[in-house]
Design a protein around this motif. Structure first.
Motif, mmCIF file in Angstrom:
data_model
loop_
_atom_site.group_PDB
_atom_site.id
_atom_site.type_symbol
_atom_site.label_atom_id
_atom_site.label_comp_id
_atom_site.label_asym_id
_atom_site.label_seq_id
_atom_site.Cartn_x
_atom_site.Cartn_y
_atom_site.Cartn_z
ATOM 1 N N CYS A 61 34.071 41.439 41.154
ATOM 2 C CA CYS A 61 35.144 40.519 40.754
ATOM 3 C C CYS A 61 36.144 41.223 39.853
ATOM 4 C CB CYS A 61 34.564 39.322 39.997
ATOM 5 S SG CYS A 61 34.027 38.043 41.077
ATOM 6 N N ILE A 62 35.604 41.982 38.911
ATOM 7 C CA ILE A 62 36.476 42.683 37.966
ATOM 8 C C ILE A 62 37.342 43.687 38.702
ATOM 9 C CG2 ILE A 62 36.471 44.304 36.032
ATOM 10 C CD1 ILE A 62 33.770 42.888 35.232
ATOM 11 N N SER B 211 40.001 41.914 40.649
ATOM 12 C CA SER B 211 41.063 41.409 39.770
ATOM 13 C C SER B 211 41.990 42.520 39.323
ATOM 14 C CB SER B 211 40.473 40.756 38.529
ATOM 15 O OG SER B 211 39.632 39.735 38.898
ATOM 16 N N LEU B 212 41.393 43.652 38.964
ATOM 17 C CA LEU B 212 42.220 44.765 38.494
ATOM 18 C C LEU B 212 43.120 45.295 39.604
ATOM 19 C CD1 LEU B 212 39.729 46.652 36.177
ATOM 20 C CD2 LEU B 212 41.755 45.383 35.494
ATOM 21 N N PHE C 34 44.146 43.588 42.130
ATOM 22 C CA PHE C 34 45.145 42.534 42.363
ATOM 23 C C PHE C 34 46.303 42.653 41.370
ATOM 24 C CE2 PHE C 34 46.551 38.195 41.258
ATOM 25 C CZ PHE C 34 47.088 37.823 42.481
ATOM 26 N N CYS C 35 45.919 42.810 40.081
ATOM 27 C CA CYS C 35 46.941 42.934 39.024
ATOM 28 C C CYS C 35 47.832 44.141 39.280
ATOM 29 C CB CYS C 35 46.276 43.129 37.668
ATOM 30 S SG CYS C 35 45.596 41.634 37.034
ATOM 31 N N MET D 143 50.209 43.586 42.159
ATOM 32 C CA MET D 143 51.294 42.684 41.769
ATOM 33 C C MET D 143 52.302 43.401 40.877
ATOM 34 S SD MET D 143 50.791 39.655 43.079
ATOM 35 C CE MET D 143 50.717 38.045 42.371
ATOM 36 N N LEU D 144 51.794 44.155 39.929
ATOM 37 C CA LEU D 144 52.688 44.849 39.000
ATOM 38 C C LEU D 144 53.516 45.909 39.716
ATOM 39 C CD1 LEU D 144 50.413 45.159 35.868
ATOM 40 C CD2 LEU D 144 52.514 43.848 36.049
ATOM 41 N N SER E 249 54.482 45.752 42.704
ATOM 42 C CA SER E 249 55.496 45.125 43.560
ATOM 43 C C SER E 249 56.591 44.439 42.749
ATOM 44 C CB SER E 249 54.851 44.126 44.512
ATOM 45 O OG SER E 249 54.239 43.119 43.758
ATOM 46 N N LEU E 250 56.499 44.480 41.440
ATOM 47 C CA LEU E 250 57.531 43.854 40.578
ATOM 48 C C LEU E 250 58.942 44.375 40.843
ATOM 49 C CD1 LEU E 250 56.137 43.291 36.986
ATOM 50 C CD2 LEU E 250 57.369 41.666 38.383
#
Lengths: 161, 120
Positions: free
Chosen positions: A5-6, A9-10, A12-13, A16-17, A19-20
């Motif tokens: 999970c960790i 999540s990492l 994923f973050c 996302m970052l 693709s900012l």
């Protein structure tokens, strides 16, 4: 399980970052698919010719539609003079919308003119290098679309008045 | 170990939520900017529609009038709209596009240098 999970999540973050910047740029135009650097110069020039023709087509369309709108407005004006009759509430409401459309069209045209001027004056004479040609192709493609959009909006001017 | 993992898990979840929040805010910002751009040239007032940067005719006249214009005012409005359309034609006419002949010349020059076949 928690570790997974960790990690998820990492990742994923991070995705996302990363693709900012894309989001901030509003996802720049990739319609022409001009990222391929394998194209020959001849092919690139051909694309430039096509987009140039497209832009000129958009320009002509704007002028045509503005002229036709003008004819419609003048017809209303002539009718108003001939019949000596005031415009109805609906006609005036419609003219208000038309004015907003015209003003917006002028703003877009000003932006198009400025953007094209800025890009073409960045380099005194346009250079036959791929990067610059791609820039021009993208610019012409994007601005042609804007011109066709403007022409489309002008089709509605003075139609309901 | 369990506490450490749990803390890590919480941090990761917090980061995920934070990222989503940033994206949400950015999305809202972009939407607002888009709205501001489209609505830039007009605003709704108690008087009606007023166009920014317009002269006394026709927008403000239309707005002031509460739709009760005299024939002369009607005609002025229509004439002004016609003039605004002229401006559009003029603006479109100012568009500077690279000369096609120039493209041909550059294309030929590059072809001569590289030995590529020119398609025209």
């Amino acid at each position: 399980m928690k570790k997974r999970c960790i990690i998820f999540s990492l990742v994923f973050c991070l995705t996302m970052l990363l693709s900012l910047p894309l989001l901030a740029d509003g996802v720049t135009n990739t319609t022409s698919g001009l990222t391929a650097s394998t194209e020959t110069m001849s092919e690139i020039f051909e694309k430039l010719r096509i987009e140039r023709a497209n832009l000129v087509g958009g320009q002509t369309e704007v002028m045509t539609q503005a002229n036709e709108a003008k004819i419609r407005v003048e017809a209303i004006l002539n009718q108003s003079i001939a019949e000596n009759k005031a415009l109805t509430f609906e006609q005036l409401e419609s003219l208000k919308k038309d004015l907003a459309t015209i003003k917006s069209a002028q703003d877009i045209l000003n932006t198009v003119l400025t953007d094209i001027r800025t890009t073409t004056t960045e380099v005194g004479e346009y250079m036959p290098i791929k990067e610059y040609l791609y820039k021009l192709i993208n610019l012409y493609s994007e601005k042609a679309l804007q011109l066709y959009d403007v022409a489309d909006t002008l089709k509605d001017v003075a139609v309901n008045a | 170990m369990l506490t450490k993992t749990s803390r890590l898990f919480r941090t990761a979840s917090f980061l995920s939520l934070l990222t989503l929040l940033v994206f949400g805010l950015l999305g809202c910002g972009a939407e607002d900017q888009k709205k501001a751009q489209t609505g830039d040239s007009m605003m709704q007032t108690s008087e009606g529609l007023v166009l920014e940067g317009s002269g006394p005719f026709p927008a403000t006249l239309l707005a002031r009038s509460n739709n009760t214009l005299s024939n002369e005012e009607n005609q002025l409005v229509l004439q002004e709209i016609s003039m605004e359309l002229d401006k559009i034609i003029d603006l479109a006419g100012q568009l500077e596009v690279i000369d096609e002949k120039s493209i041909d010349e550059k294309s030929q020059a590059v072809a001569d240098e590289t030995g590529e076949e020119v398609s025209q």
